[in-house]
Motif scaffolding. Structure first.
Motif: not given
Length: 377
Positions: A45, A47, A84, A86, A88, A113, A115
């Motif tokens: 994901a 973000v 998950t 993440y 950034k 988020e 995905i």
């Protein structure tokens, strides 16, 4: 170094394998199958990272592998799901599938988020296969395996106001005085080679962001000069402001510059020039600027308001800051930049091979004091 493009490889986690097991206890004959399911693999994901300003982190770190699901165990114990992963990125990052250019995510909302890659599904254990006629199944499923995918990251600056103009028009000087940004300033063209964003702060603690976009040249819509490297950063600004050199430095004519700027924006994306709500007539300290300002007012008529000033000599910029805030309050949010249709879009790099699994003034009183807004009659 400002990096606004990157290509990375991502791979979601594999699903865990289902277990094949049978219950065996003392005094419990024929206990039956009790193999648990495997856990699901971890997703990938994207973000928003509020502190990130470019994609430099992805110049060296280019591979991201999600967590695998844990295999199932006996006693009908399901394996743990993979966490998950993440990634950034700065706000305004667009994620596309390399090669095809398919849009995967438009990372622009804080806290959300996005995905991009789903983890593999865990396999079923043998207890899932038990039936009245097959009471001791030995069937069990392996976890779903995921494949790596190359994705293309492209950053489009998200700002409230974008300063648009030809090289050496004074955009960087204006930005440095109304905000805390420190762009490079020099008396030659193309001093700014990448966007610079500054935060303008007010006494009531409100803020707005202003972006100094690199200087435009004729033919930018067709990728001439900085071309799309400049224009794509204009797409996400809520309000655009033309900055014109009224002194005609380098033999330029401010009225011609205005027409050329409008034309380039419109050729790049239909309707983009309509996002311009103000003209900053800069370098009004030069004597030649007065006559050019008269011509500009007659040419613009009621299309756009004009703010005359001298970025080099004005002692403060409080009036300009208030003008920007007032106009911004009347400006709607910018449309989704991912839907912009380009005349000459840049190709997405082809997928690479890998072996991993894992911007009311009277015409007769053109003082050019930089305080009043000009609305031509």
């Amino acid at each position: 170094m400002f990096v606004d493009k990157a290509e990375i490889t991502i791979k979601a986690g594999n699903g865990g394998n289902g277990a094949c097991s049978f219950r065996r206890e003392a005094f419990v004959p024929k206990g039956g199958p009790n193999g648990g399911d495997g856990g699901n693999g971890g997703d990938i994901a994207f973000v928003v990272d509020p502190g990130a300003i470019n994609l430099m982190d992805f110049t060296m770190n280019t591979r991201f592998i999600g967590h695998d699901g844990v295999n199932g165990k006996s006693k009908d114990m399901t394996g743990r799901n993979g966490k998950t992963l993440y990634i950034k990125v700065p706000r305004g990052t667009i994620v596309r599938l390399a090669g095809t250019g398919d849009l995967l995510a438009d990372v622009c909302e804080d806290g959300k988020e996005y995905i991009v890659a789903k983890g593999g599904k865990g396999g079923r254990g043998n207890s899932r296969f038990a039936t009245s006629t097959n009471q001791a199944p030995r069937e069990h499923e392996p976890g779903e395996k995921t494949t790596p995918m190359d994705v293309y990251l492209e950053l489009k600056i998200v700002a409230d106001v974008g300063l648009v103009g030809y090289p050496n028009a004074g955009k960087s000087t204006i930005l440095s005085d109304i905000s805390g940004a420190k762009p490079k300033i020099a008396p030659y063209p193309f001093t700014t080679l990448q966007p610079v964003v500054g935060v303008v702060e007010y006494e009531d603690f409100t803020r707005l962001t202003v972006a100094d976009i690199p200087g435009l040249v004729d033919g930018a819509h067709a990728n001439v000069g900085l071309g799309h490297e400049f224009l794509r950063h204009v797409e996400r600004t809520r309000m655009l402001v033309y900055v014109l050199d009224m002194a005609g430095t380098d033999g330029r004519d401010p009225v011609d510059d205005l027409h050329a700027l409008e034309r380039e924006l419109e050729l790049y994306s239909e309707g983009l020039s309509k996002r311009v709500t103000l003209i900053i007539a800069n370098k009004m300290d030069v004597p030649e600027s007065e006559e050019n300002l008269k011509r500009l007012v007659k040419d613009v008529k009621k299309r756009l308001p004009i703010f005359p000033m001298s970025a080099q000599e004005d002692p403060d910029y409080e009036e300009l800051k208030e003008v920007l805030r007032d106009f911004l309050a009347k400006t709607p949010d910018a449309p989704d930049a991912t839907q912009t249709v380009l005349v000459n879009p840049q190709p997405i790099p082809a997928a690479k091979n890998h072996d991993m699994v894992e911007e009311i003034y009277d015409e007769d009183d053109l003082s050019g004091n930089g305080v009043e807004i000009i609305y031509a009659d």
